[in-house]
Design an enzyme around this catalytic site. Structure first.
Site, PDB file in Angstrom:
ATOM      1  N   HIS A 149      -2.542   2.896  -6.198  1.00  0.00           N
ATOM      2  CA  HIS A 149      -3.353   1.709  -5.677  1.00  0.00           C
ATOM      3  C   HIS A 149      -3.666   0.523  -6.528  1.00  0.00           C
ATOM      4  CE1 HIS A 149      -4.748  -0.500  -2.072  1.00  0.00           C
ATOM      5  NE2 HIS A 149      -5.660  -0.747  -2.704  1.00  0.00           N
ATOM      6  N   HIS A 170      -3.877  -9.473   3.575  1.00  0.00           N
ATOM      7  CA  HIS A 170      -5.523  -9.678   3.575  1.00  0.00           C
ATOM      8  C   HIS A 170      -5.565 -10.449   4.883  1.00  0.00           C
ATOM      9  CE1 HIS A 170      -6.284  -8.501  -0.805  1.00  0.00           C
ATOM     10  NE2 HIS A 170      -6.097  -7.432  -0.128  1.00  0.00           N
ATOM     11  N   ARG A 213       0.791  -1.129  -0.009  1.00  0.00           N
ATOM     12  CA  ARG A 213       0.121   0.197  -0.091  1.00  0.00           C
ATOM     13  C   ARG A 213       0.936   1.438  -0.092  1.00  0.00           C
ATOM     14  NH1 ARG A 213      -2.058  -3.459   3.859  1.00  0.00           N
ATOM     15  NH2 ARG A 213      -4.089  -4.550   3.493  1.00  0.00           N
ATOM     16  N   ARG A 227      -0.880  -1.761  -6.938  1.00  0.00           N
ATOM     17  CA  ARG A 227      -0.927  -3.209  -5.772  1.00  0.00           C
ATOM     18  C   ARG A 227      -1.948  -4.383  -6.540  1.00  0.00           C
ATOM     19  NH1 ARG A 227      -1.206  -4.696  -0.370  1.00  0.00           N
ATOM     20  NH2 ARG A 227      -3.577  -5.298   0.530  1.00  0.00           N
ATOM     21  N   TYR A 275      -9.631 -11.281  -6.778  1.00  0.00           N
ATOM     22  CA  TYR A 275      -8.823 -11.142  -7.990  1.00  0.00           C
ATOM     23  C   TYR A 275      -8.950 -12.304  -8.956  1.00  0.00           C
ATOM     24  CZ  TYR A 275      -6.602  -7.600  -5.423  1.00  0.00           C
ATOM     25  OH  TYR A 275      -6.221  -6.415  -4.941  1.00  0.00           O
ATOM     26  N   LYS A 293      -2.059  -2.809   7.861  1.00  0.00           N
ATOM     27  CA  LYS A 293      -3.189  -2.480   8.506  1.00  0.00           C
ATOM     28  C   LYS A 293      -3.284  -3.318   9.678  1.00  0.00           C
ATOM     29  CE  LYS A 293      -6.340  -0.942   4.837  1.00  0.00           C
ATOM     30  NZ  LYS A 293      -7.852  -1.026   3.988  1.00  0.00           N
TER      31      LYS A 293
END
Length: 319
Positions: A265, A291, A172, A268, A300, A197
């Site tokens: 982004h 994730h 990110r 990514r 994806y 995150k």
């Protein structure tokens, strides 16, 4: 310490003292034990205060913990309907409901309420939009630093290094800009530890091209980069603002004729999509992206399927 109020709701009497105390305790719990980011904390607090303001009007007075315990599914539906009439979109409504449920589960663990009423309310249905990666060819050009869009060579090299980290490592933009001088990938570096995150750590592999891009930037940078200071610097030597990378991407996509969806982004997204198309498995890609849930990574596969169907429609002789 809990997050600062996100808006002026805190200036209104929208909750009794006992409920305000529980809100502060919940925010401390999210920060200290759940380790949520400041941005997420602010969003959760804002959503909860909007709900408490609704209840103040709905119940005819500032609610207490006892009032929260007596809520029914219709009360939560009324809140969602009110927010919808105010023009709030489904994604924001779903996030708001998730924050309210988190608070109620916190109270439920303390034995003060039953959270079943909020659980009986379905979150608004959201239209699922697929990420829009750029092609591998365009991604390579975007990260090459060869387009000469900046007036100073070191800034061109800096932008290329940041974009290469996004595409080459799946970072990110906030993760790339949080790197310090002693974390700079150099020739021979094989992996790098990233704090993502929720302050979750992950290990990402480093490609030689990433090392080359970062080293090219370091050689040209006119400022001293300390071991504990930011790796990427702005034009005046301070920490690089992510907006500068977004603006650089706008120039690059304009030069290449790419759509507005070609953002930092999107690189990514390209990292994940191109790995999957090359035979990467979902679990590995999930770990590389950081994730928390495999469901976030599975989107994806839909991009890959859509690409295959598009190619099929264009190329099949019986089309």
């Amino acid at each position: 310490m809990c997050a600062q109020p996100a808006d002026n709701d805190s200036l209104l009497v929208i909750a009794r003292p006992d409920l305000n105390q529980r809100v502060d305790q919940w925010l401390d719990h999210l920060s200290d034990e759940r380790r949520l980011s400041d941005k997420t904390l602010l969003a959760y607090e804002r959503d909860l205060r909007q709900f408490l303001r609704f209840l103040t009007n709905h119940l005819g007075g500032a609610p207490s913990v006892k009032d929260i315990a007596e809520l029914r599914p219709a009360d939560f539906r009324g809140f969602l309907a009110t927010r919808r009439r105010q023009g709030v979109q489904s994604r924001s409504l779903a996030r708001g409901l998730a924050g309210i449920r988190s608070f109620l589960r916190f109270l439920e663990r303390r034995g003060e309420v039953n959270a079943a009423a909020s659980g009986a309310v379905r979150p608004p249905r959201q239209a699922r939009s697929l990420p829009k990666p750029v092609s591998s060819k365009d991604a390579i050009v975007l990260t090459s630093g060869d387009l000469c869009m900046e007036g100073e060579a070191w800034i061109e090299a800096r932008n290329a290094a940041v974009l290469t980290l996004l595409y080459g490592c799946g970072l990110r933009i906030s993760e790339a800009l949080s790197l310090t001088g002693n974390m700079a990938p150099k020739q021979g570096t094989r992996t790098m530890r990233i704090i993502g995150k929720g302050r979750k750590e992950r290990i990402v592999p480093i490609l030689p091209a990433v090392c080359e891009a970062v080293e090219a930037y370091l050689k040209l940078c006119p400022y001293a980069i300390s071991a504990s200071g930011p790796l990427f610097l702005g034009a005046r030597g301070g920490p690089l603002n992510p907006r500068m990378i977004q603006l650089a991407m706008e120039k690059l996509r304009g030069a290449l004729g790419l759509p507005d969806t070609a953002t930092p982004h999107a690189l990514r997204h390209s990292f994940a999509t191109h790995l999957l198309a090359g035979g990467g498995d979902l679990r590995t890609i999930q770990e590389l992206l950081g994730h928390a849930s495999l469901a976030s990574t599975q989107i994806y596969t839909e991009i890959d399927s859509a690409h295959l169907l598009s190619a099929y429609d264009k190329a099949h002789p019986r089309r």
